[in-house]
Design an enzyme around this catalytic site. Structure first.
Site, short mmCIF file in Angstrom:
data_model
loop_
_atom_site.label_atom_id
_atom_site.label_comp_id
_atom_site.label_asym_id
_atom_site.label_seq_id
_atom_site.Cartn_x
_atom_site.Cartn_y
_atom_site.Cartn_z
N GLY A 1 0.55 -5.36 0.63
CA GLY A 1 -0.55 -5.45 -0.34
C GLY A 1 -0.07 -5.90 -1.71
O GLY A 1 -0.87 -6.41 -2.52
N GLU B 1 3.50 -5.17 7.32
CA GLU B 1 2.41 -4.42 7.97
C GLU B 1 2.60 -4.27 9.47
O GLU B 1 2.26 -3.25 10.06
CB GLU B 1 1.06 -5.11 7.69
CG GLU B 1 0.49 -4.91 6.30
CD GLU B 1 0.99 -5.93 5.28
OE1 GLU B 1 2.02 -6.60 5.55
OE2 GLU B 1 0.36 -6.05 4.22
N GLU C 1 -0.16 -9.54 -1.35
CA GLU C 1 -1.58 -9.95 -1.38
C GLU C 1 -2.14 -9.87 -2.81
O GLU C 1 -2.98 -10.68 -3.20
CB GLU C 1 -2.39 -9.08 -0.41
CG GLU C 1 -2.08 -9.42 1.05
CD GLU C 1 -2.74 -8.48 2.03
OE1 GLU C 1 -2.60 -7.25 1.85
OE2 GLU C 1 -3.39 -8.96 2.97
N ALA D 1 0.84 -1.20 0.00
CA ALA D 1 0.00 0.00 0.00
C ALA D 1 0.88 1.25 0.00
O ALA D 1 1.98 1.23 0.55
CB ALA D 1 -0.88 0.00 1.24
#
Ligand code: DAK
Length: 265
Positions: A116, A139, A119, A76
């Site tokens: 992310g 994270e 992911e 992110a």
């Protein structure tokens, strides 16, 4: 077709049926800004449009890659980090759209694949990586957990201990270890990466497209459902495929001892 969105390059090769999406924020290691997440979805829609008016299935596979030398995607965008910038709205996220996309999506990973970004790769059907790539869930260093199911999906692929190690320590692991754990499907030398990915993808695009799409749905169901529901679903998909021209073509090609030509009909 070549199209340049704000943060994603989209191309489609009519001859091979392969679409390519390039996340194009190399200066920020392709971090997932709201724009990038929206452009991935828009790029997939543009590629899906190639099937409209086509005789059979035109789009056979999508390759998702990161621009630049350093990263597939560093997660992110921390600059604009909030629940919204991370993809926290109630709309369908790019992760959902990749998972539900009808054709296989192949993550072509060269460099950092984090948070992310990992992911996003986990939402893809296959993860192919260079030996120099690294993987991780940082994270925890930001006081959060992987928000798009990272722990869930790594647990399914590699078991809970590996998922917890990655997410609790936040360390990066090598491509070799990621492959040993089942998180990455194939690891290649950097020199041979483009050719190897092309060969992998062409192996996939030569298969009967409707069968490939049904197998993607079946595998998705296997992750989400209990066995009996999955078995019922597979039987339904199987009956549908029995009625396709591709099935008749596959059987005829076998009887005539020739290669089949599948159209996706
Ligand atoms: N966001 C924004 N910019 C980033 C970035 C990121 N994630 N990662 C790197 N950059 C930028 C750097 O700021 C730097 O910019 P300039 O200073 O040149 O302007 C440039 O990219 C190059 O980075 P570095 O100079 O740091 O390069 P290094 O080789 O030294 O280090 C690194 C590479 C990847 C180890 C390092 O940049 C790094 O640790 N980056 C941060 C990794 C990270 O923490 N990612 C975010 C994890 S959180 C959700 C779904 C998903 C998520 C959340 C919610 N929901 C559905 C609710 C996901 C969350 C995350 O991914």
């Amino acid at each position: 077709m070549d199209e340049s969105l704000d943060t994603v390059l989209v191309s489609y090769d009519e001859e091979t049926g392969v679409g390519t999406l390039t996340m194009n924020r190399p200066d920020a290691l392709n971090a997932l800004s709201a724009q990038l997440r929206a452009d991935i979805v828009a790029g997939l829609r543009l590629l899906e449009e190639q099937n409209e008016g086509a005789d059979g299935v035109a789009l056979r596979a999508v390759v998702l890659e990161g621009a630049g030398e350093k990263a597939f995607c560093a997660g992110a965008d921390i600059g604009g980090f909030s629940s919204d910038s991370a993809g926290g709205s109630s709309d369908r996220t790019h992760y959902d759209v990749i998972r539900d996309f009808p054709t296989p999506v192949i993550a072509k990973i060269d460099g950092y694949c984090l948070g992310g970004g990992l992911e996003t790769a986990l939402a893809c059907d296959f993860r192919l990586a260079t030996e120099d790539s690294t993987f991780g869930f940082p994270e925890v260093n930001l006081g959060i957990l992987p928000g798009a199911g990272g722990v869930q999906y790594v647990t399914k692929l590699a078991g809970p201990a590996v998922a917890k190690e990655l997410a609790m320590f936040g360390d990066h692991i090598s491509a070799e270890r990621a492959a040993d754990e089942g998180i990455v499907d194939r690891v290649f030398d950097s020199d041979e990466f483009d050719d190897e990915v092309e060969e992998f993808v062409s192996g996939l695009t030569g298969q009967a497209p409707l069968a490939v799409q049904a197998i993607k749905k079946s595998a998705q169901m296997a992750v989400q459902s209990g066995l009996n529901e999955g078995l019922r679903y597979d039987r339904q998909l199987f009956v549908e495929l029995l009625n396709t021209e591709d099935h008749a073509e596959g059987a005829a090609a076998f009887a005539e001892d020739r290669d089949p030509e599948f159209e996706g009909k």
